[in-house]
Structures are given as C-alpha cells and as structure tokens.
Design an enzyme around this catalytic site. Structure first.
Site, PDB file in Angstrom:
ATOM      1  N   GLY A   1       0.773  -1.324   0.077  1.00 31.62           N
ATOM      2  CA  GLY A   1      -0.200  -0.156  -0.041  1.00 31.62           C
ATOM      3  C   GLY A   1       0.825   1.229   0.101  1.00 31.62           C
TER       4      GLY A   1
ATOM      5  N   GLU B   1       4.911  -5.668   2.940  1.00 31.54           N
ATOM      6  CA  GLU B   1       4.947  -6.560   1.898  1.00 31.54           C
ATOM      7  C   GLU B   1       4.759  -5.856   0.632  1.00 31.54           C
ATOM      8  OE1 GLU B   1       2.443  -9.834   3.022  1.00 31.54           O
ATOM      9  OE2 GLU B   1       1.007  -8.721   2.024  1.00 31.54           O
ATOM     10  N   PRO B   2       5.579  -4.769   0.211  1.00 33.40           N
ATOM     11  CA  PRO B   2       5.311  -3.900  -0.877  1.00 33.40           C
ATOM     12  C   PRO B   2       5.655  -4.875  -2.239  1.00 33.40           C
ATOM     13  CG  PRO B   2       6.992  -2.854   0.540  1.00 33.40           C
ATOM     14  CD  PRO B   2       6.535  -4.189   1.144  1.00 33.40           C
TER      15      PRO B   2
ATOM     16  N   TYR C   1      -7.218  -0.033 -16.187  1.00 31.14           N
ATOM     17  CA  TYR C   1      -7.482   0.990 -15.383  1.00 31.14           C
ATOM     18  C   TYR C   1      -7.461   2.486 -15.536  1.00 31.14           C
ATOM     19  CZ  TYR C   1      -6.868  -3.198 -12.236  1.00 31.14           C
ATOM     20  OH  TYR C   1      -7.037  -4.200 -11.535  1.00 31.14           O
TER      21      TYR C   1
ATOM     22  N   ARG D   1      -2.233  -2.382 -17.729  1.00 34.53           N
ATOM     23  CA  ARG D   1      -2.820  -1.229 -17.023  1.00 34.53           C
ATOM     24  C   ARG D   1      -3.452  -0.063 -17.642  1.00 34.53           C
ATOM     25  NH1 ARG D   1       0.203   1.383 -13.779  1.00 34.53           N
ATOM     26  NH2 ARG D   1      -0.922   0.854 -11.727  1.00 34.53           N
TER      27      ARG D   1
ATOM     28  N   TYR E   1       3.413  -5.217 -12.278  1.00 35.02           N
ATOM     29  CA  TYR E   1       2.082  -5.493 -12.843  1.00 35.02           C
ATOM     30  C   TYR E   1       2.174  -5.280 -14.222  1.00 35.02           C
ATOM     31  CZ  TYR E   1       0.870  -5.625  -7.928  1.00 35.02           C
ATOM     32  OH  TYR E   1       0.810  -6.008  -6.878  1.00 35.02           O
TER      33      TYR E   1
ATOM     34  N   CYS F   1      -5.597  -5.938 -32.450  1.00 33.95           N
ATOM     35  CA  CYS F   1      -6.692  -5.506 -33.223  1.00 33.95           C
ATOM     36  C   CYS F   1      -7.935  -5.289 -32.273  1.00 33.95           C
ATOM     37  CB  CYS F   1      -7.026  -6.582 -34.380  1.00 33.95           C
ATOM     38  SG  CYS F   1      -8.439  -5.754 -35.438  1.00 33.95           S
ATOM     39  N   GLU F   2      -7.892  -4.393 -31.478  1.00 37.66           N
ATOM     40  CA  GLU F   2      -8.681  -4.082 -30.500  1.00 37.66           C
ATOM     41  C   GLU F   2      -8.925  -2.767 -30.075  1.00 37.66           C
ATOM     42  OE1 GLU F   2     -10.063  -6.594 -28.663  1.00 37.66           O
ATOM     43  OE2 GLU F   2     -10.837  -5.656 -26.985  1.00 37.66           O
TER      44      GLU F   2
END
Lengths: 420, 420
Positions: free
Chosen positions: A223, A264-265, A309, A305, A377, A339-340
């Site tokens: 976090g 735990e980053p 997001y 991402r 990520y 192709c999206e």
C-alpha cells in the site's frame, strides 16, 4: 527520506537492447531494485521486522533471487507463486501464502516450511483439517479501506479480501478447535499515499489483537504509493516507518504485547525499476478534426494497466539512430499492436474509455518507444498471447551495465505448445 | 432467421469435465460451432461470397480446423495469427492479414499465398517494397463508426484502424507507384446490433469504390452482435445479408461493378458456443451492510472481459454432486482467484468499477460455476499467468458427446519454461 530516482534507460541502451534482443522487451534495473530493497529492509520495527516482496508484482526468477539476496522474504498470493519462489531455489521458510483460494498443494508447502495466512473462515477449516496444530496468521478485513471503487478497495464492505472483522471471534474459535495457533494478523492496507492514514488504518487492525491471544506479529501489507508520472508523490517510507513504530510502541506500553512487524510492498519495490522498450511501426492520422495515432508493438499484450485501469505511464520516443531526429512535439495517441479498440497506451487518467493525447516528439516508423514505470504488474499482468503475439523477453540491466536475459522471447511454437 | 441457441453444458457434463480435466476449464461445443459456421457460410452474395473467421476471437487449433472443415476462410489480425492458421495445417490461400502493424514475416506469408490488406499508407509502402506487383486490399476508415467511446470505436476519427478516407487517393497513388493492384476494400463496421445501420455504413465504404478501379471485392468485417445475456438481441444475419445483397445489386446496376462479398465474424461464430467451468472455493460475507462474495477459480486470468469492459456473462452454480442442493437464490458477487481488486466477474454493465450483485442460488465450497457465452475473447484474451496461475485447458464437446482436449492444462513448469 532520500528518494530513489526512477530507472530510465539511455537512448543508447534502448537501441542496444532492441538490436540484441528484438522488440518489444522489458528491462529491469538491478541498481534500482537493490536500492529499493534496501530501503524496504531498513523500514525496521521496534520489536523485530521482516520485509517481504509481494511476488505478484514481478515474479521473474531473476527479481526474486535479487530480492532474496537483499534479505527480503516473500508474500505469495497463490499456491503457484509459493511454488515458484521455491522453484527459484529460495527457502520455503521465506515464503508466506496469503491467497483468495487455497488450492491443492498448500499443505505440502506448509510442511516444507511455507507459512500460511488464512484469508477466510473456510481456509481456517481447510488448514485445520490438513495441518492441525500449525502456527498460522489471519488476514483481516477491518471494515474500512483506502479505495474509492472496486478497483482500489482491498478492505471495507466492498472488498472480498480477508476475514470480515465481525467474524474474528468465530475465526479464533475455529482455530482453537483445530489447535491452530494464530500467530500473526495480516491487513493489506491498500495503495493510498498518505502514511498517516496508513497508520490510522493499521491501528484499526491492531485493535483486534485482543481476540487473538497468541498473536505476536503483524503484517501491514503494502500500500505504498509510487509516483509513476511527474508530479505524483511517492509514499514516504521513513515517515510510514515512524508512524508504525510509534503505534507498536504504544501497543507494547498499553498491553505488554511486543509485536514483530512485517510489510510486503510490490509496486514500491519494482514499479519504478522497469521500462518497456518497443517500436513505433506507424503514424496514422484521422484528419484535421481527428488525431494522430502512433501504432506501436507495445500494447495490452505487454501492459494491461492503461487499458484496464486508465493507468498513466511516462512515455517517450527515441530516434532509431543517433543521427536521426524525432519530429516536433505534438499531441499523439499511442496504440498497441492488437486489433482491439481498447488497446490504447494513452487513455485519460483513470478512464480507459477516453482518449488523452499526449504531447510528445513525433516519431517515424522504426523509431523506438520507452514506456516507463513498468516494473510492476506489467510483464506479470498482461493479456499474454492475445492476437497470438508471443510473450516479450525480460532483461535485467546489471550493475555492470550488461543486459542479462531473465526470460527469453517466445516464438510461435511456444504459443502453440500446449495444444493437443 | 431461425436462431441458434447458445450452448450450455448439462450439470452432469460440468461434473464430468471437472472430474476428468480439473478446474477451471473452457468447453466449446462442436454442434454449436458448426451450426454457426453454416449460418455464416449461407450469408451469400449476389456476385460471389467468402466467409471468414476473425481468428483473434478463438485461435484454438481445433476451432480453426473445424471452421475450415465448414468452408470458412480466415482473417488474421497479426502476422502471428496467419502463421498459426498455417501451422494448424490449413491453406495459406484461406488466410488474409488485416493488421495494425506488419512485422517481419508478412512477405514470406504472402509468397505462400496469404492475402494482405494494407491498413495504413506505410503498410502500402512496406508491401510495395517487398512485393511489388501484388494484389492486395486496403482497410478503410470511412469516418464514422458505431461505437460511443474508444472501447467500441473501430472507425471514425477516434479509431486508429485502417486508412482515413481522406487519404485514399494517396493510397491508390502509392499502390500505383509499386504496381500494387488494390483488389478489395475492407471495412470492419463494428459491433453494433442494427443490420440496417450496418448496411448504411457499409454503403459509405462502398462510396469509395470510384477511387479504386481494380477493386472487385469488398470485405465488410464482422460487427454482428451476439446476445450473451437473456434479453439481449442478436444480430439477424439473414436481414443483414438481405441489406448487403440489395446494396451490392444496386452498385452493380449503377456502376456495372459486381462485387464479391466477404464478411469475417468473430464473436458471432464462437461467443455463444463456449463456457468456462470452474469451482466455488469459498463464500465470504462482509456483514449485514456488505455483500456476499463467492471466490472462484475463474477470474481475470481466464476471462478479462468483465474486469476490462464491465462485460456481462451469464453465470450459474452447479451442485458438486447430484444429491447435494444449492442454497436459495440471493444477491451474490463472484470474484476470481487473483489478489487484485479488479478481479470481479460481476461488475455493473459497462462499468467495471462498480459492483453488481447477481441473484443466484448460493453455492457451498466445492460447488461448480458455469460462466456462459465464453467462446470468444476469453481464452484468447485473458491475463494469462497472472498470480502465476497456469493456463486452463480448452475442451471441445464433440457431436458424439465426448470431451476432446484441444489444449492441455499448463503446469507450473510451463509457466516458468521461458525463464533463463
């Protein structure tokens, strides 16, 4: 705290990496990873401290070994991640599993030394049935989190993670029935940026200590915010440590319980230590009332991402050769190879359905692209093999300035390998 | 038109599949795939017709072979997809590439018989330089599309696909310079549901025919809507065919140009022919003002559409054994196995950031989950290996009622295979 600058590749390194390993590819920087690992390791605790890495952010074997070398332990969000750490040759005792579901294999891992954090009442029953008498932890949902929608909530009534705070007495009862000793409380506070708020929520979690007489350890999760874009502020780890230490001292003074601390980053350790390097294949226009699009070979197959997001990543182009110049800065949209329609690297902040042209020096076909802040990520969470695109390689830029291949580029045969 | 019912598995098949192949897994239905392929093949055209399958929707070798068997040709959105069709043993001449970027390999494929549709002025230069004198197509962005944001726009000023209509004369000039003959126009009209609107936009594309004297073929893409959820209407393919045929006859009458027709559905052919089967591992509550969450082993690692687009899929639970009953229906949220707040199978429609509890019979741990309408863009477009989760297998339910494994389940070694 002295902040650790985000890794960026030099233009020469960008060209050298593509020349040697093709395009696109991921590059992680050893020096930045080590500096960040040391910063996390120095978080400390008044009554003992264990720093962990949230494996899901970047489970590459090279990254895991490097963090082990710096003294980090690991948090695995699945049984598979725990097996992966062990397959990397690292000690089972350095791994803790904190998972939404406990699939087959968890008990064997625990017998080898992996620690289990129960994340539901049923997981307590599962662990109790398979491993009566074990020492475990519980992940708590304390009823409030730092997020504002389901994408950011990791606690509170809209989050599925952990054991709801009203059920903790039942959790302790199940544990007692199976002779499980609950030795630690776990609460992933969430990706807010305010160390004080982080400490306030941590205090809520610690309010549940009275329910768990055997607990002498607390894991406050990750976090810690990173500043991916210029102007974004990064969590001040030193201030968060001060707040956490004060809290633990206060608890010790009040209750006599001296709690070993864990954090735990994931993103904080790796996000700013990596980039994606790709190629601008085309620049197309949709007319005077439209846009200029750069089509690159980096897209949701490599970094999800932005598409999922509306996440913002720094981006720049690099001329294909030192003698060639980029064009003047102008508003550009960068799209990926798929192709999206949603394969867009430049959505609006937090709104993947809107276009946000970015003022960048205009490339020509063949110039290179650098997507920054891509160490967490990105390789780990991408639409791998969409449009049958082979997975890109991951490189480590060593402290000696050499590229070390951590994962090789897939070929089409690799994409098809599991077909019968 | 007589509609083809969506495939659903029986409870007994769900149990049998998991017993034999584990959980989670994908199942495609041979009968449904064949019925849909036949419906597309019968679309027809007054001056010739070629039906294609948009490979990206479901590139599984078994699906490709089955569609070839039914007479479908293929549209590849990348060079890799074209190579994949050929690797499946299917003829190069049945493949067309319509790609955002043309990476190395396109020229060899073209020499083997693959057809190329240029999607930018630069692609015309690339093809012209490598393959002067070739017969090709051009993908056109006619200036309007059917979408309302970047997620749904495949044409118009906000879309990066194809050659902007104001640049078509330049396209023809580049082609002429390289002695490329532009034999077909391609326009993917987009995923609207209205066949009349589809035909109107198709007519816009055909208005550009005058620029391309050699064109005698038109590809109108896919864009046929499927009804994933009850109450959603599916595109009426027969009506779309009538509209298209009338349009082509009109053009023939006006200009004397008799155009061969192509279409290339993806979702329409496969979405309703597949399901994902998984397991409910846990049911957790966040209190009286909160929610009841079912944690399943199906999530964004297997199906990304809900997390990315707020896409809606039908879902139901199946009791683990015939003698065990599900609970009463109640509002449930279903989440996946990943330690990721966005790993939610039940977002609000079109809004992945909002929770939309769904009234379903409550499962217990061990009961099974069926996610319907999962034959398109599910196995193909997922966050594969996120949280180190091995890729789930794909099965074909044969017309004889047997499960045939199209792709085997990965093990952890497969996830790690490319690491150095």
């Amino acid at each position: 705290m002295s902040s650790i600058p985000p890794f960026d590749v030099t233009d020469a390194q960008v060209r050298a990496a593509v020349a040697a390993f093709g395009s696109p590819l991921y590059v992680y920087d050893e020096a930045t990873l080590r500096a960040r690992a040391r910063a996390v390791a120095s978080f400390g605790g008044p009554f003992g401290f264990t720093p962990r890495f949230a494996v899901k952010a970047n489970p590459s074997r090279g990254v895991l070994r490097l963090f082990h070398d710096e003294g980090l332990h690991f948090d695995a969000s699945t049984v598979f991640e725990a097996q992966r750490v062990i397959a990397a040759g690292l000690p089972a005792a350095s791994v803790q599993i904190t998972a939404q579901i406990l699939v087959d294999g968890f008990a064997d891992l625990a017998r080898d030394g992996v620690r289990l954090t129960a994340c539901s009442l049923r997981q307590l029953e599962q662990i109790g049935a398979a491993l009566p008498g074990t020492e475990i932890g519980v992940r708590i949902n304390p009823g409030e989190g730092t997020g504002h929608n389901n994408r950011t909530n990791v606690a509170g009534p809209d989050a599925s993670f952990g054991i709801w705070h009203e059920h903790l007495a039942e959790a302790q009862a199940i544990a007692s029935r199976h002779r499980l000793r609950i030795r630690w409380l776990h609460h992933h506070v969430g990706s807010g940026g305010d160390p004080h708020k982080w400490a306030v929520i941590a205090a809520v979690t610690l309010g549940f200590l009275a329910i768990f007489p055997d607990a002498d350890r607390v894991n406050l999760g990750g976090g810690f915010k990173v500043g991916r874009m210029p102007g974004e502020t990064e969590s001040d780890l030193e201030q968060a440590a001060c707040e956490a230490h004060a809290l633990l001292r206060e608890i010790a003074a009040d209750s006599g319980r001296e709690l070993h601390l864990e954090i735990e980053p994931g993103s904080w350790l790796t996000a700013l230590a990596g980039v994606i390097v790709g190629t601008a294949h085309d620049v197309v226009s949709t007319g005077s009332d439209g846009h200029t699009f750069v089509r690159s070979d980096v897209g949701l197959s490599e970094i999800l991402r932005p598409s999922m997001y509306g996440a913002q990543h720094p981006m720049r182009f690099v001329a294909a050769t030192p003698s060639r110049a980029l064009g003047e800065p102008e508003p550009l949209l960068i799209v990926g190879p798929c192709c999206e329609s949603g394969d867009l690297l430049t959505p609006a902040d937090g709104d993947p359905e809107a276009l946000a042209p970015r003022r960048l020096a205009r490339p020509r076909a063949g110039d290179l692209l650098v997507v920054g802040a891509a160490g967490a990520y990105c390789a780990a969470m991408a639409a791998r093999n969409y449009n049958s695109i082979p997975v890109a390689p991951e490189l480590l830029l060593s402290e000696r300035g050499e590229f070390v291949e951590l994962r090789r580029r897939q070929c089409l045969d690799d994409v098809l390998r599991d077909e019968c």
